[in-house]
Motif scaffolding. Structure first.
Motif, PDB file in Angstrom:
ATOM      1  N   CYS A  14       1.038  -0.967  -0.411  1.00  0.00           N
ATOM      2  CA  CYS A  14      -0.087   0.202  -0.022  1.00  0.00           C
ATOM      3  C   CYS A  14       0.954   1.478  -0.207  1.00  0.00           C
ATOM      4  O   CYS A  14       0.213   2.447  -0.281  1.00  0.00           O
ATOM      5  CB  CYS A  14      -1.124  -0.403   1.088  1.00  0.00           C
ATOM      6  SG  CYS A  14      -2.359  -1.244   1.567  1.00  0.00           S
ATOM      7  N   GLY A  15       2.129   1.160  -0.667  1.00  0.00           N
ATOM      8  CA  GLY A  15       2.231   2.620  -0.826  1.00  0.00           C
ATOM      9  C   GLY A  15       3.987   2.807   0.589  1.00  0.00           C
ATOM     10  O   GLY A  15       4.602   3.875   0.546  1.00  0.00           O
TER      11      GLY A  15
ATOM     12  N   ASP B 138       3.081   1.858  -5.577  1.00  0.00           N
ATOM     13  CA  ASP B 138       2.834   3.554  -5.891  1.00  0.00           C
ATOM     14  C   ASP B 138       1.638   3.018  -6.516  1.00  0.00           C
ATOM     15  O   ASP B 138       1.214   2.163  -6.444  1.00  0.00           O
ATOM     16  CB  ASP B 138       3.737   4.140  -6.555  1.00  0.00           C
ATOM     17  CG  ASP B 138       4.590   3.191  -8.157  1.00  0.00           C
ATOM     18  OD1 ASP B 138       2.905   2.396  -8.066  1.00  0.00           O
ATOM     19  OD2 ASP B 138       4.993   3.442  -9.171  1.00  0.00           O
ATOM     20  N   ALA B 139       0.757   4.744  -6.553  1.00  0.00           N
ATOM     21  CA  ALA B 139      -0.335   4.146  -7.016  1.00  0.00           C
ATOM     22  C   ALA B 139      -1.138   3.798  -8.328  1.00  0.00           C
ATOM     23  O   ALA B 139      -1.537   2.936  -8.348  1.00  0.00           O
ATOM     24  CB  ALA B 139      -1.096   6.232  -7.310  1.00  0.00           C
TER      25      ALA B 139
ATOM     26  N   TYR C 129      -5.083   4.346   7.099  1.00  0.00           N
ATOM     27  CA  TYR C 129      -4.616   5.787   5.866  1.00  0.00           C
ATOM     28  C   TYR C 129      -4.037   4.349   4.514  1.00  0.00           C
ATOM     29  O   TYR C 129      -4.402   4.785   3.290  1.00  0.00           O
ATOM     30  CB  TYR C 129      -3.040   6.525   5.631  1.00  0.00           C
ATOM     31  CG  TYR C 129      -2.732   7.188   4.907  1.00  0.00           C
ATOM     32  CD1 TYR C 129      -3.258   8.186   4.921  1.00  0.00           C
ATOM     33  CD2 TYR C 129      -1.920   6.778   3.763  1.00  0.00           C
ATOM     34  CE1 TYR C 129      -3.109   9.573   3.485  1.00  0.00           C
ATOM     35  CE2 TYR C 129      -1.022   7.576   2.749  1.00  0.00           C
ATOM     36  CZ  TYR C 129      -1.828   8.295   2.466  1.00  0.00           C
ATOM     37  OH  TYR C 129      -1.329   9.641   1.900  1.00  0.00           O
ATOM     38  N   GLN C 130      -3.181   3.271   4.517  1.00  0.00           N
ATOM     39  CA  GLN C 130      -2.983   2.391   3.170  1.00  0.00           C
ATOM     40  C   GLN C 130      -3.835   1.337   2.921  1.00  0.00           C
ATOM     41  O   GLN C 130      -4.179   1.266   1.788  1.00  0.00           O
ATOM     42  CB  GLN C 130      -2.101   1.402   4.225  1.00  0.00           C
ATOM     43  CG  GLN C 130      -0.047   2.288   4.472  1.00  0.00           C
ATOM     44  CD  GLN C 130      -0.046   1.485   4.754  1.00  0.00           C
ATOM     45  OE1 GLN C 130       0.954   0.371   4.383  1.00  0.00           O
ATOM     46  NE2 GLN C 130       0.403   1.624   6.645  1.00  0.00           N
TER      47      GLN C 130
ATOM     48  N   ALA D 174      -6.293   3.850   1.131  1.00  0.00           N
ATOM     49  CA  ALA D 174      -5.772   4.139  -0.522  1.00  0.00           C
ATOM     50  C   ALA D 174      -6.200   3.147  -1.500  1.00  0.00           C
ATOM     51  O   ALA D 174      -6.197   3.498  -2.587  1.00  0.00           O
ATOM     52  CB  ALA D 174      -4.233   4.489  -0.432  1.00  0.00           C
TER      53      ALA D 174
END
Length: 254
Positions: A38-39, A44-45, A92-93, A96
Motif C-alpha cells: 500500500c505504498g 505506488d498508485a 491511511y494505507q 488508499a
C-alpha cells in the motif's frame, strides 16, 4: 476422509516506479488472495491500481498489506512508531487501496501486516492494539490475517474483528511456533521439495517441523507463498498442484 481447504496468499504489488520485484500477473493465476503493498514498504498508485484490476479480473481476493513507513528498508527494519500515529497510518494505507479496489469493481477483503510490523505484533501488545485500531478506523468488518497465537489476532478478536490464521511453507519456525528471524541462517526454506512437502503437511495435518527438530502444531486457514524469491512462480504452481493432488481444496477464506 474429512474435506480440507486452504487459501493461498502472496505479497504482490511490491514495486515502485520502474522497479518491480514480484511477477504479479503470473502469481495471480495461482493464488486465491493477494496481499497488495500500500505504498509504505513498496507499491505506488499506478502499481496498486494495476494489481487490483488484474486481481479483480481473476476473482482473487485483495488484502491490504500494511507496513511501517520504510520504503528504503522494504518494511523489514525495526521501528518505534507511536501507537496513535501507527493506527492512523494503517487506516491511511487501507483507504488508499480501497480506492483502487472499488475502481476495479471489488473491495479490500482483509488486512495483513508486512515485515517488521508483522513480527512486532506477534508479541507487542501496544503495537498490535495500534494496528487493530487502524483497521477499526478504516472498516470494522475487515478480517485480520496473522500468525496463530499472536497478540495481533488476540487483540483483533477481542475487538470483534474476524481473524484468519496463517502459515508459511518457506519460513523456518521456532519451537514456540513463531518465525525464525530473517537474519538467522536457515530462516528461509529454499529447497523446493521441502517447501512442497511442508505445504501439504500444513494443509492436511496442521503440523510442521521447527528448525530445531520439534514437530509443532500450526493450524492455519491461509498459506503464504512468498513472491520475492527466485523461481517463485514455478514453486507456487507446484505447491498448488500438490495440494490439489492431496485432496486439498484451494479457495479463498472470504
Amino acid at each position: 476422509m474429512a474435506s480440507v481447504s486452504i487459501d493461498l496468499n502472496a505479497d504482490l504489488g511490491e514495486g515502485f516506479g520502474r522497479w518491480q520485484l514480484t511477477d504479479d500477473e503470473q502469481l495471480l493465476s495461482v493464488v486465491t488472495s493477494a496481499n497488495v503493498a500500500c505504498g509504505f514498504h513498496a507499491g505506488d498508485a499506478a502499481t496498486m491500481r494495476r494489481v487490483c484490476a488484474m486481481a479483480a479480473e481473476r476473482g482473487v481476493r485483495i488484502g491490504a498489506q500494511v507496513s511501517y513507513r520504510d520504503l528504503a528498508g522494504f518494511g523489514r527494519r525495526a521501528m518505534d512508531v507511536p501507537s496513535e500515529e501507527l493506527a492512523a497510518e494503517v487506516a491511511y494505507q487501507i483507504g488508499a487501496l480501497e480506492v483502487f479496489t472499488r475502481a476495479a469493481g471489488t473491495r479490500v477483503s482483509y488486512v495483513k501486516p508486512h515485515g517488521a510490523l508483522y513480527n512486532r505484533v506477534v508479541h507487542d501488545e501496544d503495537q498490535a492494539r495500534a494496528v487493530v485500531d487502524g483497521v477499526l478506523l478504516a472498516d470494522d468488518t475487515l478480517p485480520v490475517l496473522g500468525l496463530p497465537g499472536s497478540r495481533l489476532l488476540e487483540t483483533a478478536e477481542k475487538a470483534g474483528l474476524p481473524v484468519v490464521t496463517e502459515a508459511f511453507a518457506d519460513r523456518a519456525y521456532t519451537a514456540e511456533g513463531t518465525l525464525v528471524p530473517r537474519g538467522q541462517d536457515g530462516a528461509v526454506i529454499t529447497d523446493p521439495e521441502a517447501v512442497v512437502e511442508r505445504s501439504v503437511s500444513l494443509a492436511r495435518s496442521g503440523v510442521v517441523m521447527s528448525h530445531t527438530g520439534e514437530e509443532i502444531a500450526v493450524r492455519a486457514r491461509s498459506l503464504c507463498l512468498h513472491g520475492d524469491t527466485p523461481g517463485a512462480v514455478g514453486l507456487a504452481r507446484r505447491v498448488r498442484a500438490e495440494l490439489e493432488s492431496a485432496g486439498v481444496r484451494v479457495e479463498a477464506f472470504v
